[in-house]
Design a protein around this motif. Structure first.
Motif, short mmCIF file in Angstrom:
data_model
loop_
_atom_site.label_atom_id
_atom_site.label_comp_id
_atom_site.label_asym_id
_atom_site.label_seq_id
_atom_site.Cartn_x
_atom_site.Cartn_y
_atom_site.Cartn_z
N ASN A 44 0.87 -1.18 0.00
CA ASN A 44 0.00 0.00 0.00
C ASN A 44 0.91 1.24 0.00
N PRO A 45 1.54 1.52 -1.17
CA PRO A 45 2.61 2.51 -1.21
C PRO A 45 2.19 3.97 -1.17
N ARG A 46 0.87 4.25 -1.14
CA ARG A 46 0.44 5.64 -1.09
C ARG A 46 -0.95 5.74 -0.47
N ASN A 47 -1.13 6.72 0.42
CA ASN A 47 -2.42 7.08 0.99
C ASN A 47 -2.57 8.59 0.88
N SER A 48 -3.63 9.06 0.22
CA SER A 48 -3.67 10.50 -0.09
C SER A 48 -5.09 10.94 -0.37
N GLU A 49 -5.28 12.27 -0.55
CA GLU A 49 -6.52 12.90 -1.03
C GLU A 49 -7.79 12.37 -0.37
#
Length: 362
Positions: free
Chosen positions: A19-24
């Motif tokens: 889960n290489p990104r959590n955003s927006e």
């Protein structure tokens, strides 16, 4: 007491190998008092076109603590991904969830689903942008006007080839709107484009060089006199603004504002308890140290008592110049604001709690 007015970091949703990104993200209060955070949870990589779902986390104590595990609200249904969430409570109590469905450099558009059971299940998908093409809508951007109209601020980017490298980065900012709670949608009659004579050598997030002035990633807020104000990020040294007197159907010629910033989006909402506007943006005016080369730091708040004409009470929310703070959400819970924003590039999502009074300290 004044010494009790401080920013409290609530949670960082950090990346993992799977889960290489959590955003927006965006936040909505549910009928039972819980807060729901919905956000882009990437699983296929950290780029904007990598696979992602819409995930949620919940708070049972007005935002002080949050679940440590994800609930998938909407699994990926795009050929690339789904991302950039907005949440609204509609006039009959149902919840509207908005998100971008990205299929290709020629097909990226906002969709909406409704929930009649406080987010347990979601209805059929409705397309909110009636034209084909690549449209950008930031998170926490869709608004509901006092009269009930739903307004989506968006930037259209024409495709001059077949890959992401062929997108026209200048952007054409406009709005789509619905007067029947999102059943049908209409495109506005104005597209705002930046002057072509402004030259920049700024590389965008994919490393491409922008050679003209750009209008990108617009947002909209309703003013006290009924007009709408649109703001948009540019490479011309500040956020630009435009006004609509007809609910977002047509817009005035865009003009520079005094929000001095790099090529980075701002977020603006009205504080319910005071009636003033609150902005979060990367302040590069020089009143605080700022990151060079259009870095997205520091993150600064400011207050407007005249509906966005001028801004005052500038305060440092995040001051680490090695950070990268952007794609903010603003949610008001009682006498506090919960702020969400990306840190460390786009890979981590941070939530912070700020007393409303803190924003007014000189």
């Amino acid at each position: 007491m004044m010494q009790d007015l401080a920013i409290e970091k609530l949670m960082d949703i950090e990346p993992t190998p799977c889960n290489p990104r959590n955003s927006e993200g965006a936040i909505l209060e549910l009928a039972d008092g819980r807060l729901m955070l919905a956000y882009s949870r990437f699983t296929g990589g950290a780029w904007d076109d990598d696979s992602a779902d819409i995930a949620a986390r919940f708070s049972y104590d007005r935002g002080k603590t949050w679940d440590a595990h994800d609930v998938i609200l909407i699994p990926n249904e795009g050929e690339e991904n789904i991302m950039s969430v907005s949440l609204l409570r509609l006039e009959k109590g149902e919840i509207a969830l908005f998100y971008i469905v990205r299929n290709s450099p020629a097909d990226s558009r906002l969709c909406m689903r409704k929930s009649y059971d406080e987010g347990k299940t979601w209805g059929d998908k409705t397309l909110c942008i009636p034209h084909d093409g690549y449209f950008v809508v930031n998170n926490d951007r869709v608004i509901r006007l006092a009269g009930g109209r739903l307004v989506v601020p968006t930037a259209f980017h024409p495709l001059n080839g077949s890959t992401m490298d062929d997108l026209d980065l200048r952007g054409h900012c406009t709005c789509c709107y619905s007067d029947d709670t999102g059943i049908t949608w209409h495109a506005g009659g104005t597209e705002l484009a930046a002057p072509g004579s402004v030259i920049s050598v700024h590389p965008d997030s994919l490393g491409r060089t922008v050679t003209d002035g750009v209008f990108q990633e617009p947002g909209v807020v309703e003013l006290k006199d009924g007009r709408l104000m649109m703001w948009m990020r540019t490479n011309m040294g500040c956020q630009y603004r435009s006004y609509s007197t007809d609910g977002g159907e047509t817009w005035s010629e865009a003009e520079p504002s005094d929000l001095i910033s790099p090529v980075s989006p701002a977020s603006i909402k009205r504080i319910p308890s005071t009636g003033d506007l609150l902005v979060l943006y990367n302040d590069h005016s020089g009143r605080f140290p700022f990151a060079e080369n259009d870095g997205r730091a520091p993150l600064v708040s400011a207050i407007s008592k005249d509906d966005g004409v001028t801004w005052q009470n500038h305060r440092l929310v995040e001051s680490d110049l090695s950070g990268w703070y952007c794609y903010s959400l603003i949610s008001f819970v009682g006498y506090e604001a919960i702020l969400g924003y990306c840190v460390h590039g786009l890979n981590s999502l941070r939530l912070s709690s700020v007393p409303i009074e803190w924003f007014y300290i000189e």
